[in-house]
Design a protein around this motif. Structure first.
Motif, PDB file in Angstrom:
ATOM      1  N   LEU A   3     -22.630   2.391  16.198  1.00 30.73           N
ATOM      2  CA  LEU A   3     -22.866   3.757  17.223  1.00 30.73           C
ATOM      3  C   LEU A   3     -21.975   4.616  16.578  1.00 30.73           C
ATOM      4  CD1 LEU A   3     -23.876   2.606  20.594  1.00 30.73           C
ATOM      5  CD2 LEU A   3     -25.765   2.991  18.650  1.00 30.73           C
ATOM      6  N   THR A   4     -22.444   5.887  16.432  1.00 29.00           N
ATOM      7  CA  THR A   4     -20.876   7.178  16.199  1.00 29.00           C
ATOM      8  C   THR A   4     -20.348   6.294  17.494  1.00 29.00           C
ATOM      9  OG1 THR A   4     -22.427   8.941  17.541  1.00 29.00           O
ATOM     10  CG2 THR A   4     -22.821   8.079  14.406  1.00 29.00           C
ATOM     11  N   GLY A  24     -21.466   6.369  25.928  1.00 26.92           N
ATOM     12  CA  GLY A  24     -22.431   5.985  26.520  1.00 26.92           C
ATOM     13  C   GLY A  24     -23.268   4.805  26.332  1.00 26.92           C
ATOM     14  N   VAL A  25     -23.978   5.407  24.992  1.00 24.10           N
ATOM     15  CA  VAL A  25     -25.330   5.340  24.913  1.00 24.10           C
ATOM     16  C   VAL A  25     -25.616   3.889  24.030  1.00 24.10           C
ATOM     17  CG1 VAL A  25     -26.790   5.442  22.571  1.00 24.10           C
ATOM     18  CG2 VAL A  25     -25.466   7.662  23.462  1.00 24.10           C
ATOM     19  N   SER A  26     -26.632   3.398  24.516  1.00 22.17           N
ATOM     20  CA  SER A  26     -27.176   1.725  24.282  1.00 22.17           C
ATOM     21  C   SER A  26     -28.011   1.763  23.494  1.00 22.17           C
ATOM     22  CB  SER A  26     -27.223   1.566  25.818  1.00 22.17           C
ATOM     23  OG  SER A  26     -27.370  -0.125  25.033  1.00 22.17           O
ATOM     24  N   PRO A  27     -27.375   1.151  22.000  1.00 16.80           N
ATOM     25  CA  PRO A  27     -28.325   0.667  20.860  1.00 16.80           C
ATOM     26  C   PRO A  27     -29.832   0.551  21.339  1.00 16.80           C
ATOM     27  CG  PRO A  27     -26.865  -0.946  20.768  1.00 16.80           C
ATOM     28  CD  PRO A  27     -26.331   0.304  21.632  1.00 16.80           C
ATOM     29  N   ASP A  63     -27.509   8.973  17.134  1.00 14.86           N
ATOM     30  CA  ASP A  63     -26.851   8.351  17.536  1.00 14.86           C
ATOM     31  C   ASP A  63     -26.189   7.504  16.823  1.00 14.86           C
ATOM     32  OD1 ASP A  63     -26.919   9.966  20.183  1.00 14.86           O
ATOM     33  OD2 ASP A  63     -27.936   8.648  21.026  1.00 14.86           O
ATOM     34  N   VAL A  64     -27.156   6.926  15.682  1.00 11.80           N
ATOM     35  CA  VAL A  64     -26.563   5.968  14.316  1.00 11.80           C
ATOM     36  C   VAL A  64     -25.528   5.821  13.251  1.00 11.80           C
ATOM     37  CG1 VAL A  64     -27.441   4.417  13.737  1.00 11.80           C
ATOM     38  CG2 VAL A  64     -28.511   4.251  15.954  1.00 11.80           C
TER      39      VAL A  64
END
Length: 158
Positions: free
Chosen positions: A83-84, A91-94, A102-103
């Motif tokens: 994740l970046t 708070g992004v969740s893969p 985001d990746v």
């Protein structure tokens, strides 16, 4: 540690490798806690103090070939590791559908992944070599431990 050092010295001679000169105890290497956890305390200590063991490990790592498919598979299965920083701050969740932006792009992390996989494969090769090399070692009675996993009391303390 002494046995591992001696076995590694012999393996280096057999392979034509030239370990650097001995490190004085005051200048012994220190290893990260994660390396100690991955390697085990006895192997980690031997690597910290034995130039021959480090030379052999480096040679075994260099011999490893990591297929591109394995690198790509690792990247695809472990998106949480890539994740970046911006995505992490938000708070992004893969696992909940991270957006492509985001990746980190595969091309940016590919070399690091290949290095990690080569290191892991090299360590596995080192453990395999050590198991095979130790198979012929005969210890004097009472000197089988500490640290010899084949001895039933290898974890006792003095």
């Amino acid at each position: 540690m002494i046995v591992i050092d001696e076995l590694a010295r012999r393996a280096c001679v057999d392979r034509g490798l030239n370990p650097p000169p001995e490190v004085t105890p005051a200048k012994a290497l220190t290893l990260a806690e994660s390396d100690i956890a991955d390697l085990g305390s006895i192997v980690a200590a031997a690597l910290a103090h034995s130039p021959a063991a480090r030379t052999l490990l480096a040679a075994l790592e260099a011999e490893q070939t990591v297929p591109e498919t394995a690198v790509r598979d690792y990247y695809d299965r472990n998106q949480d590791r890539f994740l970046t920083p911006q995505a992490l701050r938000r708070g992004v969740s893969p696992f909940d559908g991270a957006a492509p932006e985001d990746v980190l792009p595969y091309d940016e992390v590919r070399q690091g992944i290949a290095h990690e996989l080569r290191t892991a494969a090299g360590r596995q090769a080192f453990f395999g070599w050590l198991d095979q090399a130790r198979a012929g070692v005969k210890y004097s009675h009472g000197h089988e431990h500490p640290g010899d996993p084949s001895h039933p009391d290898h974890e006792h303390r003095h």
